[in-house]
Scaffold this motif. Structure first.
Motif, short mmCIF file in Angstrom:
data_model
loop_
_atom_site.label_atom_id
_atom_site.label_comp_id
_atom_site.label_asym_id
_atom_site.label_seq_id
_atom_site.Cartn_x
_atom_site.Cartn_y
_atom_site.Cartn_z
N SER A 108 46.47 44.43 20.98
CA SER A 108 47.49 44.36 22.02
C SER A 108 46.96 44.90 23.34
O SER A 108 47.24 44.36 24.42
N THR A 109 46.16 45.98 23.27
CA THR A 109 45.57 46.53 24.48
C THR A 109 44.52 45.57 25.05
O THR A 109 44.41 45.41 26.27
N GLN A 110 43.75 44.92 24.17
CA GLN A 110 42.79 43.91 24.61
C GLN A 110 43.47 42.86 25.48
O GLN A 110 42.98 42.51 26.55
N ALA A 111 44.61 42.35 24.99
CA ALA A 111 45.31 41.28 25.71
C ALA A 111 45.73 41.75 27.10
O ALA A 111 45.60 41.01 28.09
N ARG A 112 46.23 42.98 27.19
CA ARG A 112 46.69 43.49 28.49
C ARG A 112 45.51 43.68 29.45
O ARG A 112 45.63 43.36 30.64
N VAL A 113 44.39 44.18 28.94
CA VAL A 113 43.22 44.38 29.81
C VAL A 113 42.64 43.04 30.25
O VAL A 113 42.24 42.88 31.41
N LEU A 114 42.59 42.06 29.36
CA LEU A 114 42.10 40.73 29.74
C LEU A 114 43.00 40.11 30.81
O LEU A 114 42.49 39.49 31.76
N ASP A 115 44.31 40.26 30.65
CA ASP A 115 45.23 39.75 31.68
C ASP A 115 44.99 40.46 33.02
O ASP A 115 45.11 39.84 34.09
N LEU A 116 44.65 41.74 32.95
CA LEU A 116 44.35 42.49 34.18
C LEU A 116 43.10 41.94 34.85
O LEU A 116 43.07 41.76 36.08
N PHE A 117 42.07 41.64 34.06
CA PHE A 117 40.86 41.02 34.63
C PHE A 117 41.21 39.72 35.35
O PHE A 117 40.73 39.45 36.47
N LEU A 118 42.04 38.89 34.72
CA LEU A 118 42.43 37.62 35.34
C LEU A 118 43.20 37.83 36.63
O LEU A 118 42.97 37.16 37.64
N GLU A 119 44.13 38.78 36.60
CA GLU A 119 44.96 39.05 37.78
C GLU A 119 44.10 39.55 38.94
O GLU A 119 44.27 39.12 40.09
N ILE A 120 43.14 40.45 38.64
CA ILE A 120 42.27 40.98 39.69
C ILE A 120 41.41 39.87 40.28
O ILE A 120 41.19 39.81 41.50
N GLN A 121 40.92 38.97 39.43
CA GLN A 121 40.11 37.86 39.93
C GLN A 121 40.91 36.96 40.86
O GLN A 121 40.42 36.51 41.90
N GLU A 122 42.17 36.69 40.50
CA GLU A 122 43.02 35.87 41.36
C GLU A 122 43.25 36.55 42.71
O GLU A 122 43.31 35.89 43.75
#
Length: 278
Positions: A184-198
């Motif tokens: 569950s933490t993996q998913a949140r951190v991956l979403d954070l990577f995507l958001e930062i890239q955007e």
């Protein structure tokens, strides 16, 4: 077509062996890959495939025995320390274990402000920048006064991401940044990577052994096997319809929730291994 941000050309990396006159170990064998500005390229392979060595070579932490690494039009293969420090502003890293990469004796504010102060930013501006970085990685403002040990693994990884973002880099090398986290933490951190890239347009060289993680984040995927690139292409094609038997084996090694499908995938993987004679 514009030149890629990162262009790895015929990269060879060797390490010396212990013992008199023993030949060096060749870890990377003529690697070719590139990363465009704002793009994520996933590097995937088993332990010992050479994926982390590629990341370390880009960071200047592993030798370039042959070939070259070009970043933003500059050959960075054999930079002297002062030139490497100048380039490090644009190339940052997020390591696998955030706790060992964060100084346990420093507050989060000091950890995030350190690279800013080194680059000449005043204390007041650095403090304001730290507050903005914490907000960007979705940590509370009072996190600045706390120590790394007071955070969970996922929160510490957010701090490590904030530190990587502090210098506004063009490229971040992500070396297994979620493998030590629960799902569950993996998913949140991956979403954070995507958001930062955007938000920022930063590019990622994302290193992982997990094809499912790479598929979630990457535009293109590079598959490594024993120091060679065996497949490199669009993420959807490589992860959904791989052309190389090794990539198919990696895909079948990913667990699924259905026991019947998992048994079939295991049987198919064993058949591929047997066909390859391994």
């Amino acid at each position: 077509m514009s030149a890629p941000l990162l262009d790895v050309q015929n990269l060879v990396t060797e390490f010396p062996r212990r013992g008199w006159r023993k030949p060096p170990v060749r870890v990377l064998k003529s690697i070719n890959l590139d990363v465009k500005a704002g793009e994520t390229v996933g590097l995937v392979g088993e332990s010992g495939s050479g994926k982390t060595t590629i990341g370390r070579a880009v960071l200047g932490l592993a030798p370039v025995t042959g070939g070259k690494i070009v970043f933003d039009g500059q050959d960075i293969s054999h930079l002297k320390p002062a030139a490497r420090r100048a380039v490090s502003k644009d190339i940052q890293v997020v390591f696998q274990d955030p706790y060992t990469s964060l100084n346990p004796a420093m507050t989060i504010a000091d950890i995030l402000a350190e690279p800013l102060v080194v680059q000449g930013m005043t204390g007041a501006k650095a403090r304001a920048r730290v507050a903005g970085l914490l907000e960007r990685v979705q940590l509370p403002a009072d996190a600045a006064a706390r120590l790394p040990r007071e955070f969970s693994g996922g929160q510490r990884q957010r701090v490590a991401i904030a530190r990587a973002l502090a210098m506004e880099p063009k490229l971040i090398v992500c070396d297994e940044p979620v493998s030590a986290l629960d799902l569950s933490t993996q998913a949140r951190v991956l979403d954070l990577f995507l958001e930062i890239q955007e938000q920022t347009g930063v590019a990622y060289l994302f290193i992982s052994h997990d094809l499912a993680v790479v598929r979630h984040l990457s535009h293109r995927v590079c598959v490594l096997y024993h120091g060679d690139v065996v497949e490199f292409g669009e993420a959807g094609q490589v992860t959904d319809d791989p052309s190389h038997p090794y990539t198919r084996r990696l895909l079948m090694a990913s667990p699924v929730a259905d026991p019947a499908r998992q048994r079939q995938r295991r049987a198919d993987r064993h058949a591929l291994v047997a066909a390859a004679g391994e």
